[in-house]
Design a protein around this motif. Structure first.
Motif, PDB file in Angstrom:
ATOM      1  N   GLU A 240       0.828  -1.208   0.000  1.00 39.92           N
ATOM      2  CA  GLU A 240       0.000   0.000   0.000  1.00 39.92           C
ATOM      3  C   GLU A 240       0.862   1.257   0.000  1.00 39.92           C
ATOM      4  O   GLU A 240       0.604   2.201  -0.752  1.00 39.92           O
ATOM      5  CB  GLU A 240      -0.921   0.001   1.215  1.00 39.92           C
ATOM      6  CG  GLU A 240      -1.713   1.294   1.348  1.00 39.92           C
ATOM      7  CD  GLU A 240      -2.673   1.274   2.526  1.00 39.92           C
ATOM      8  OE1 GLU A 240      -3.788   0.745   2.364  1.00 39.92           O
ATOM      9  OE2 GLU A 240      -2.305   1.798   3.605  1.00 39.92           O
ATOM     10  N   LYS A 241       1.874   1.268   0.839  1.00 38.85           N
ATOM     11  CA  LYS A 241       2.741   2.445   0.936  1.00 38.85           C
ATOM     12  C   LYS A 241       3.412   2.743  -0.405  1.00 38.85           C
ATOM     13  O   LYS A 241       3.460   3.902  -0.842  1.00 38.85           O
ATOM     14  CB  LYS A 241       3.791   2.229   2.025  1.00 38.85           C
ATOM     15  CG  LYS A 241       4.727   3.402   2.217  1.00 38.85           C
ATOM     16  CD  LYS A 241       5.758   3.114   3.301  1.00 38.85           C
ATOM     17  CE  LYS A 241       6.762   4.248   3.410  1.00 38.85           C
ATOM     18  NZ  LYS A 241       7.815   3.963   4.412  1.00 38.85           N
ATOM     19  N   HIS A 242       3.903   1.700  -1.076  1.00 41.37           N
ATOM     20  CA  HIS A 242       4.581   1.910  -2.366  1.00 41.37           C
ATOM     21  C   HIS A 242       3.613   2.465  -3.409  1.00 41.37           C
ATOM     22  O   HIS A 242       3.980   3.341  -4.203  1.00 41.37           O
ATOM     23  CB  HIS A 242       5.190   0.601  -2.851  1.00 41.37           C
ATOM     24  CG  HIS A 242       6.340   0.136  -2.016  1.00 41.37           C
ATOM     25  ND1 HIS A 242       6.797  -1.160  -2.026  1.00 41.37           N
ATOM     26  CD2 HIS A 242       7.136   0.796  -1.136  1.00 41.37           C
ATOM     27  CE1 HIS A 242       7.812  -1.283  -1.180  1.00 41.37           C
ATOM     28  NE2 HIS A 242       8.029  -0.107  -0.630  1.00 41.37           N
ATOM     29  N   TYR A 243       2.383   1.973  -3.405  1.00 44.87           N
ATOM     30  CA  TYR A 243       1.404   2.484  -4.370  1.00 44.87           C
ATOM     31  C   TYR A 243       1.105   3.956  -4.111  1.00 44.87           C
ATOM     32  O   TYR A 243       1.091   4.783  -5.048  1.00 44.87           O
ATOM     33  CB  TYR A 243       0.112   1.667  -4.296  1.00 44.87           C
ATOM     34  CG  TYR A 243      -1.009   2.245  -5.135  1.00 44.87           C
ATOM     35  CD1 TYR A 243      -0.986   2.162  -6.527  1.00 44.87           C
ATOM     36  CD2 TYR A 243      -2.083   2.903  -4.537  1.00 44.87           C
ATOM     37  CE1 TYR A 243      -2.002   2.708  -7.299  1.00 44.87           C
ATOM     38  CE2 TYR A 243      -3.112   3.446  -5.298  1.00 44.87           C
ATOM     39  CZ  TYR A 243      -3.063   3.353  -6.681  1.00 44.87           C
ATOM     40  OH  TYR A 243      -4.068   3.906  -7.444  1.00 44.87           O
TER      41      TYR A 243
ATOM     42  N   GLN B  46       1.978   9.861  -5.389  1.00 43.84           N
ATOM     43  CA  GLN B  46       2.527  11.155  -4.997  1.00 43.84           C
ATOM     44  C   GLN B  46       3.647  11.593  -5.941  1.00 43.84           C
ATOM     45  O   GLN B  46       3.638  12.728  -6.448  1.00 43.84           O
ATOM     46  CB  GLN B  46       3.061  11.071  -3.570  1.00 43.84           C
ATOM     47  CG  GLN B  46       3.686  12.363  -3.072  1.00 43.84           C
ATOM     48  CD  GLN B  46       4.407  12.175  -1.746  1.00 43.84           C
ATOM     49  OE1 GLN B  46       4.943  11.089  -1.473  1.00 43.84           O
ATOM     50  NE2 GLN B  46       4.423  13.196  -0.922  1.00 43.84           N
ATOM     51  N   LYS B  47       4.584  10.709  -6.199  1.00 43.53           N
ATOM     52  CA  LYS B  47       5.749  11.050  -7.016  1.00 43.53           C
ATOM     53  C   LYS B  47       5.370  11.358  -8.464  1.00 43.53           C
ATOM     54  O   LYS B  47       5.777  12.395  -9.022  1.00 43.53           O
ATOM     55  CB  LYS B  47       6.746   9.895  -6.978  1.00 43.53           C
ATOM     56  CG  LYS B  47       7.990  10.115  -7.836  1.00 43.53           C
ATOM     57  CD  LYS B  47       8.922   8.913  -7.762  1.00 43.53           C
ATOM     58  CE  LYS B  47      10.135   9.101  -8.672  1.00 43.53           C
ATOM     59  NZ  LYS B  47      11.043   7.926  -8.617  1.00 43.53           N
ATOM     60  N   VAL B  48       4.593  10.483  -9.071  1.00 47.13           N
ATOM     61  CA  VAL B  48       4.284  10.625 -10.493  1.00 47.13           C
ATOM     62  C   VAL B  48       3.332  11.793 -10.746  1.00 47.13           C
ATOM     63  O   VAL B  48       3.543  12.596 -11.658  1.00 47.13           O
ATOM     64  CB  VAL B  48       3.711   9.316 -11.060  1.00 47.13           C
ATOM     65  CG1 VAL B  48       3.231   9.504 -12.493  1.00 47.13           C
ATOM     66  CG2 VAL B  48       4.760   8.207 -10.995  1.00 47.13           C
ATOM     67  N   VAL B  49       2.284  11.901  -9.926  1.00 48.31           N
ATOM     68  CA  VAL B  49       1.315  12.984 -10.130  1.00 48.31           C
ATOM     69  C   VAL B  49       1.973  14.335  -9.864  1.00 48.31           C
ATOM     70  O   VAL B  49       1.758  15.304 -10.621  1.00 48.31           O
ATOM     71  CB  VAL B  49       0.077  12.786  -9.238  1.00 48.31           C
ATOM     72  CG1 VAL B  49      -0.832  14.013  -9.299  1.00 48.31           C
ATOM     73  CG2 VAL B  49      -0.683  11.541  -9.667  1.00 48.31           C
ATOM     74  N   ARG B  50       2.784  14.425  -8.841  1.00 50.96           N
ATOM     75  CA  ARG B  50       3.504  15.679  -8.559  1.00 50.96           C
ATOM     76  C   ARG B  50       4.394  16.051  -9.737  1.00 50.96           C
ATOM     77  O   ARG B  50       4.441  17.220 -10.161  1.00 50.96           O
ATOM     78  CB  ARG B  50       4.324  15.521  -7.286  1.00 50.96           C
ATOM     79  CG  ARG B  50       5.130  16.771  -6.929  1.00 50.96           C
ATOM     80  CD  ARG B  50       5.904  16.522  -5.649  1.00 50.96           C
ATOM     81  NE  ARG B  50       5.047  16.612  -4.474  1.00 50.96           N
ATOM     82  CZ  ARG B  50       5.320  16.036  -3.301  1.00 50.96           C
ATOM     83  NH1 ARG B  50       6.405  15.287  -3.167  1.00 50.96           N
ATOM     84  NH2 ARG B  50       4.501  16.207  -2.280  1.00 50.96           N
ATOM     85  N   SER B  51       5.095  15.077 -10.295  1.00 49.96           N
ATOM     86  CA  SER B  51       5.968  15.330 -11.444  1.00 49.96           C
ATOM     87  C   SER B  51       5.171  15.806 -12.647  1.00 49.96           C
ATOM     88  O   SER B  51       5.579  16.746 -13.352  1.00 49.96           O
ATOM     89  CB  SER B  51       6.745  14.057 -11.788  1.00 49.96           C
ATOM     90  OG  SER B  51       7.509  14.240 -12.958  1.00 49.96           O
ATOM     91  N   LYS B  52       4.032  15.187 -12.915  1.00 53.62           N
ATOM     92  CA  LYS B  52       3.209  15.583 -14.060  1.00 53.62           C
ATOM     93  C   LYS B  52       2.696  17.016 -13.899  1.00 53.62           C
ATOM     94  O   LYS B  52       2.657  17.790 -14.865  1.00 53.62           O
ATOM     95  CB  LYS B  52       2.028  14.615 -14.208  1.00 53.62           C
ATOM     96  CG  LYS B  52       2.410  13.195 -14.575  1.00 53.62           C
ATOM     97  CD  LYS B  52       3.008  13.094 -15.965  1.00 53.62           C
ATOM     98  CE  LYS B  52       3.275  11.643 -16.349  1.00 53.62           C
ATOM     99  NZ  LYS B  52       3.903  11.522 -17.687  1.00 53.62           N
TER     100      LYS B  52
END
Length: 316
Positions: free
Chosen positions: A258-261, A266-272
């Motif tokens: 769950e934590k990794h998902y 967080q990481k991908v959406v923030r980057s986009k």
């Protein structure tokens, strides 16, 4: 000798037996999922009904959450009451079969309908206390009408306003309940979530702070959820009860998927967002490398992306 003299009677008898057996098999095959209500003792005095990993529908009647109860010497505490009054009655009946200790508390861990709409089955118990986060009543008021309006069509149960039972005892930060020989520590998290720690067995009931097998459903703050998981990860528990999916006995390993998902969201959406990518493109292009490990991925992933985007686009 009798069979030889009355072959038609014997044939009639056996044909009736076969018909009865077939009817029993057929009735079991078409019985709604909620009709099979199994309770398992997961550790001393703690009983859990593991919900189905499904979307709510007219066949399961929203009986999809992990619900159950904890038995002390003087009191029983219900932890989430189920997705309908009928499931609440099933839970109450199961408690009576297990113990004669009175039910003192119904604890709602959060506002989702699959966890709260069994409450009304317990309203008539003398001196019963309904326990929830200090913001739970507000959340029930905000969402209740919507839950009721869609109930007949979505889950095949006609709910009404009397099925929304608000807390009579609220938790601002932390609250300890004494069940007699065992104490429960209730802790407030995020917007209206509670965790329940049984100190006697070092068991924590995390409800929808933890999903196992079922894709996590983001209904609140992604950053707040990750912050709570980071705190919980550094604690030791012998048994952990998620809101959906099987019991966890390998903490903190059990939290990692769950934590990794959520970290990936967080990481991908923030980057986009930083790249100036609009939500529509994010929904079309962002999947998850390990999506095969999650049931209901296609049902909830895009919703999670939308929720994460709405939160993260306003970061400083």
């Amino acid at each position: 000798m009798y069979a030889r003299k009355h072959p038609k009677l014997i044939h009639y008898f056996w044909s009736k037996c076969v018909s009865v057996v077939l009817l029993i098999i057929l009735s079991l095959a078409v019985s709604p999922a909620w009709a099979v209500f199994n309770i398992k003792q997961v550790t001393q005095g703690i009983y859990v009904h593991q919900g189905l990993i499904e979307l709510p529908n007219v066949h399961n009647h929203d009986a999809i959450a992990n619900i159950g109860f904890i038995v002390g010497k003087t009191c029983v505490a219900v932890i989430d009451s189920g997705g309908s009054p009928a499931q609440g009655k099933q839970l109450k009946h199961s408690i009576k079969k297990v113990t004669s200790v009175p039910i003192c508390y119904v604890i709602n861990t959060h506002v989702h309908p699959d966890h709260i709409f069994g409450n009304s089955a317990f309203k008539q118990i003398a001196n019963i206390k309904f326990v929830g986060h200090k913001k739970l009543a507000r959340a029930m008021a905000e969402r209740g009408a919507f839950y009721i309006a869609r109930s007949q069509e979505q889950i095949g149960v006609k709910l009404n306003r009397h099925d929304i039972v608000i807390p009579t005892l609220t938790v601002a930060n932390s609250l300890t309940l004494d069940l007699g020989g065992r104490k429960l520590v209730l802790t407030a998290h995020t917007d209206n979530d509670l965790s329940v720690l049984d100190k006697k067995t070092n068991t924590i009931w995390l409800s929808d702070l933890l999903f196992i097998g079922h894709l996590p459903v983001l209904d609140g703050s992604l950053l707040g959820w990750l912050a709570e998981l980071n705190k919980l990860e550094h604690r030791q528990f012998d048994v952990v009860i998620p809101g959906h999916g099987p019991i966890v006995r390998d903490w903190p390993e059990g939290i990692q998927a769950e934590k990794h998902y959520l970290q990936y969201l967080q990481k991908v959406v923030r980057s986009k967002i930083q790249q100036g990518v609009f939500l529509e493109e994010v929904l079309q292009t962002v999947s998850y490398p390990d999506k095969q490990q999650w049931q209901l991925f296609n049902d909830f992933h895009k919703k999670n992306l939308s929720s994460a985007y709405a939160e993260l686009e306003w970061e400083d």
